[in-house]
Write an enzyme that holds these catalytic residues in place. Sequence first.
Site, PDB file in Angstrom:
ATOM      1  N   SER A   1       7.545 -29.119 -49.510  1.00  0.00           N
ATOM      2  CA  SER A   1       8.575 -28.888 -50.532  1.00  0.00           C
ATOM      3  C   SER A   1      10.021 -29.018 -50.062  1.00  0.00           C
ATOM      4  O   SER A   1      10.918 -29.085 -50.905  1.00  0.00           O
ATOM      5  CB  SER A   1       8.373 -27.513 -51.175  1.00  0.00           C
ATOM      6  OG  SER A   1       7.286 -27.549 -52.067  1.00  0.00           O
TER       7      SER A   1
ATOM      8  N   LYS B   1      17.785 -22.990 -53.618  1.00  0.00           N
ATOM      9  CA  LYS B   1      16.647 -23.212 -54.509  1.00  0.00           C
ATOM     10  C   LYS B   1      16.466 -21.955 -55.364  1.00  0.00           C
ATOM     11  O   LYS B   1      16.700 -20.833 -54.874  1.00  0.00           O
ATOM     12  CB  LYS B   1      15.420 -23.447 -53.621  1.00  0.00           C
ATOM     13  CG  LYS B   1      14.145 -23.823 -54.346  1.00  0.00           C
ATOM     14  CD  LYS B   1      13.041 -24.069 -53.311  1.00  0.00           C
ATOM     15  CE  LYS B   1      11.756 -24.572 -53.951  1.00  0.00           C
ATOM     16  NZ  LYS B   1      10.711 -24.851 -52.935  1.00  0.00           N
TER      17      LYS B   1
ATOM     18  N   SER C   1       8.888 -29.164 -53.986  1.00  0.00           N
ATOM     19  CA  SER C   1       9.396 -28.335 -55.033  1.00  0.00           C
ATOM     20  C   SER C   1      10.884 -28.000 -54.885  1.00  0.00           C
ATOM     21  O   SER C   1      11.468 -27.508 -55.847  1.00  0.00           O
ATOM     22  CB  SER C   1       8.594 -27.030 -55.087  1.00  0.00           C
ATOM     23  OG  SER C   1       8.766 -26.282 -53.930  1.00  0.00           O
TER      24      SER C   1
END
Lengths: 568, 568
Positions: A238, A130, A214
Site C-alpha cells: 500500500s 493518509k 491503499s
Amino acid sequence: MDWKAYAAQKRNSILQLIPPAWKLSVAVPSPSEQKDVTGKYIQQFLTTKEITITETDAVGIVQKTTLGQWSAQEVTEAFCHRAALAHQLVNCLHEIFFAAAIADAKKLDQYFASHGKPKGPLHGLPVSLKDQFHVKDVETTMGYVGWIGTFEGKKGTGKEKVFESEMVTELRDLGAVLFCKTSVPHTLMAGETMNNIIEYTWNPKNRFLACGGSSGGEGALLGLKGSPIGMGTDIGGSIRIPAAFNGLYGIRPSHGRLPYEGVANSMDGQNSILSVVGPLATSAGALRLLIRGILSRDPWLHDPLVAEIPWRHEHEQFILDIARAGSKKQMCFAVMKDDGIIHPHPPIRRAIEMVISVIEKLGHRTITWAPPSHQEGIDIAGKTFMFDGGTDVRAAFALSGEPMAPAIAQNYAKQSPEYTASQIAATNVQKRQFQKKYMEYWNSTSTITGTGRPVDAVISPLAPFAAAKRDTYDYYGMYGGAWYTTWVNLLDYTAAVLPVTTVDKEVDVVDEGYEPKSEQDEMIHKTYDPELFDGAHVGVQIVGRRFQEEKILTITEILGHALGRLVV
Amino acid sequence: MDWKAYAAQKRNSILQLIPPAWKLSVAVPSPSEQKDVTGKYIQQFLTTKEITITETDAVGIVQKTTLGQWSAQEVTEAFCHRAALAHQLVNCLHEIFFAAAIADAKKLDQYFASHGKPKGPLHGLPVSLKDQFHVKDVETTMGYVGWIGTFEGKKGTGKEKVFESEMVTELRDLGAVLFCKTSVPHTLMAGETMNNIIEYTWNPKNRFLACGGSSGGEGALLGLKGSPIGMGTDIGGSIRIPAAFNGLYGIRPSHGRLPYEGVANSMDGQNSILSVVGPLATSAGALRLLIRGILSRDPWLHDPLVAEIPWRHEHEQFILDIARAGSKKQMCFAVMKDDGIIHPHPPIRRAIEMVISVIEKLGHRTITWAPPSHQEGIDIAGKTFMFDGGTDVRAAFALSGEPMAPAIAQNYAKQSPEYTASQIAATNVQKRQFQKKYMEYWNSTSTITGTGRPVDAVISPLAPFAAAKRDTYDYYGMYGGAWYTTWVNLLDYTAAVLPVTTVDKEVDVVDEGYEPKSEQDEMIHKTYDPELFDGAHVGVQIVGRRFQEEKILTITEILGHALGRLVV
C-alpha cells in the site's frame, strides 16, 4: 438520511474547505482531452514562487526553512494551494485543514523569529497523511461512510476529533506542518483507491489509470506535487504501489521500525502480517530526513511495538564507502525479473533492465534471484488476510449500509468462516518456516556474489503493470498480481521504490508471442495496451533484509542519482 | 506397550547413560533426613579438583579454558559427573550425552593445541539445555511420553535425532560443550516440573519444595552446580521462577533478542505472548558472556524473529558511569512490594527490603511503583494462554494416553472452545492498549525520580513465595500467584533474577494478623510455613523496559555484588 446523503454531505464539506480563490475556474478536461494533469497543466494555476516551492523536495525545503530563507507560512500556503488544485483534478483528499496548517506555520515562524533557530529538523515542512492518522479537530473516516461523525465507527468515545496518533505528535514536535489527509480505498485492502465518499482517485500522470492503493491519495497528491512528503501504510504493497504508480520514492520499513500507535486500521489485532507506516516522497533523501527525524524521538518509548533501533549512520556509511569513486569495492544485487507466476508487462521489464544497466555502469554486480516458491508464500499471505473471514470490514460497511467496491466485494461480499486459534497458529508456524527458508536462501548467495557477502538487495517489480486499469488490481496475494509486493510483507523485509521511467508506446510494444503460464497470467497479459499506458510512471522496488532501512535508502538514492532521478 | 512401559523404558534409559563409576553408592536420604543436598552434601562424591571446577562460574571457567589452563575435557568431565549426581538426587535430567560431550571437548582441546587459541568465547564451557532444544543424536520429548521416538510428536520426519535448533548451532560455534538436557513439566505451562517420564523434579536446596518451572530441571541442575550455565525459555516466568527457587541469576530477554528458531514448544504459533529463550547461571557475568556471544553471531541472519540489535556496550557503560564511586550520579528504582492481588510471603518481603537497603547504601533512590491495574493484565494474559482451548497440548497427551499432572489438568482436562480470529484480534488490541498505558505510566515517573529520567528499573517479587509446595503453583496469570512473573511477558519487558537471601524461620515468621484480600490470596497466605520453607532460596526480579538486556544485567550485577552474591 441514507448513506448516499451522508457521503454526499461529507464529499461537499471537503470541497467547501477549499478557499474560493483556489477553486478551479475552468472545468476539468476529460482524460481523452488531457491525460496528464501534472507538470505544465497544474502549473498554469500557480505563481512562479508557488511552483518553485512546491517543486522543491523535502530536503531542499527544510534547507530553506531551517535557515529562515523561506517562511513556514509561504511554504505551507503554496502546498495548500497546490493540494487544493490536486483534489479538484483527481479526488485525492479526504480531509482539508489548511487554515489550521497556516496558523501552525505562523506559530513556527514566530518561534523562529524569537528563538533564532528552527523548532526541529522538519521545521515548516508540510506533511500529508493518509486518512488513517488521527489529527486533532479533524475527522478520520478511512473511506467508510459509517465512520462519519464517529471515532473509528464508535460514537461518544470522547476521542472524536481530539485524539492524535503517535506519529502525528512526533511530526508536530519535529516542526512539520500537517495540512491534509488523503484518500484511501475503503477497507484499505486494495491496490486502487475508491470509496463511497470521494469515489475514485485517478492517476494524475495518466487519468485512464489508477493512482494505486491503499495510500492512493498520497500517491496522487505527491504525483501532482501537492505535498513534498506524506505518510502511508503498507500491509501488502500500500505504500509501494502508489509510490510507483505516481513516479515517487517510497519505503515500506520493517514492522516495528516506525510508530503505528494510535493509527486507525482494518482488522486491527491481526498479528501475523502487520501493516507498517512509511513515507512517500519526491526524493530518497526526503524519506531519510523523515525517518531519521522520527527515530531521533525515541519512538520505542511511546509505541510498545517499536523496536529500539536508532538511525544507524554506519549502515549508510558502509554502502557509501563501497560506492565512492575509486573504492574498488562492489555491491551485488539479485534481480527477479519474473516471479514465475505473473509475467510483467513490457515497460516493467524494460525498467528492470535499465536498473541492471545502471548497476553495471556503476561497477557493481548482479545475479539472478531464484528464491523458494513464491506460490507457497502467496498461500500463506492469502490465508492471513482472510483470518476473520470479513467480520471486521463487513461490520464497518454495515454501519451505514453502503455497498462495497467490486475489488472489495470479491473478497468480502460474503462472510467466510473465521479461522480458529489452532488454524491461525498453524499458519503462523508455516509463515515462520517460509521466512526461515527464504532467509537461508538469501544467506546462501554469499557463495556466488563475488563480494564475500550475500546479495546487498533484491531488485524486483512491485507490480506486473505500470499502473492498474480501473477495477483490475487484485490486491491480495492469492490472485497473483499483488504478490510482487506482498512477499516483502510476508517476510517483513525493507523495500523502497525507485522511480525509473515512463511507459513509451513506441518501445514498450506488446509481446505478441507470449504464452501465458495461467489464466491469471493471461488476464494480466491482456490488460497491457501501449496506447493507453503511454506516459505512465514505472518504478521498481529495492528489497533489503529486515530492518535494513538505512542501507536500502542509501542504495536507492545512489541508483536514483545514476538514473538522473535524484529528485522526481 | 502402554504409556507406563514407554515412560519407564525412557526413564531407565536415562539412568543407564550414567557411567557406573558415577552411580551413587548410597541410597538418597529422605527430605526429612537431608533437606538440602547442595553444597557439602553433593561435594562428598566429588574430587577437590572437580569441586573447584564446578564451583567456578562460567566467566571464571572460560578465563581458564581460553588460556589453556584448564582443558575442555577436564571441565566437561567434572560437570558431567556432578550432573549425573544431581540427577540421582533430584530427577533433573531428560537426556544425557556425556560421551558425545567429552568427545567434543577433546576436539576443542585438539583445536586449542593446533591453533594456539580458543575456538570462541565459550571455548570448553559446558552448557545445559532445557529439553526443548534439539541436539543431533539426542531425543527431545519435552516430557511427553507420546514424543518418545518422534520429532515433536511426528514419526518419519527425517529430523529425528538429526535436526538441531539454531541456538545449539550457535553455542557449538562459540566453543560451548553441550552435555545434557534438563527436565520440564509436560506442556511447559507450569511453575513446577513434573511429567510421566522423569516424574517430579525437587528443589535441591529444600527437597520439600518445587524446583520451579518450566525450566525446572535447569534450575535444579544449576542449583547443584551440575552445570555452570543453561538455556531455558520463559512465556510466563519459566526462566525466572526456577532461577529464583534455586538461588540463581537468570534473564528473560525481550522477544526477538535471542534466537528461538527450531526449538520445540507448546502451542507453537500462538503469536500474542511469545515464549523467549534466555540463560540461567551462577553469576550475572555468565549471563552477559553467553548473550554477548550469541549476539556476536548475528542471529538475526538465521532466525526471522530476531531483531538486529547487537550487544550495546554503551548501555552498560551508561549504568557503570552512574555507579562509579564518586560519580555523584544516581539511579532511581521503582519498588512494587505487592501487586494488590496476592500478598507475598514474609521472606519475599524481607528480600525486597534488603534490596532497597542496598540501593540506598549505594546512594541511589527508590520510589513506589503504582502501575495500571495488574488485574486487567491478568485477564488479557489468561485469555491468550487459552486461545486454542487446549487443542495442542491435548493432542500431545492423546499420542500416548498418558494422564495430565494436576496443575495441567486444571486447565486442560476438558477442551475449551477455541478463540476465533476476531476474538484473538480483540485480545491483541486490548494487550497493545495495556502495553501503551503501562509504557506511559513508566514515562511519567520522570517527574518524580529526581534523576531527570524515568525509573531505571522496577524491583518486584517474581512469586509470592520462596518456592512452591508440590501442586500449589498456579502458573497462569488468571490464578494470581504467577502474575508476579507474567506481567513482564505481557509487556515484553526484560527481567533478570537477583538471588538475594534464604528463608530464615527465626526472622520470617508468619503474619498472624494478615487479612487476605481474596480467596486466592488467603490460599497462598496459608501455604507459608517457616519450618518447612526454612533455608529455601529467595530471589527478586529487576525489570527493565523492552530490549534493555545490557542495562538490566549491569544493574543486576551491581546489586548482586553489593549483596555479596557476585557468584552464587
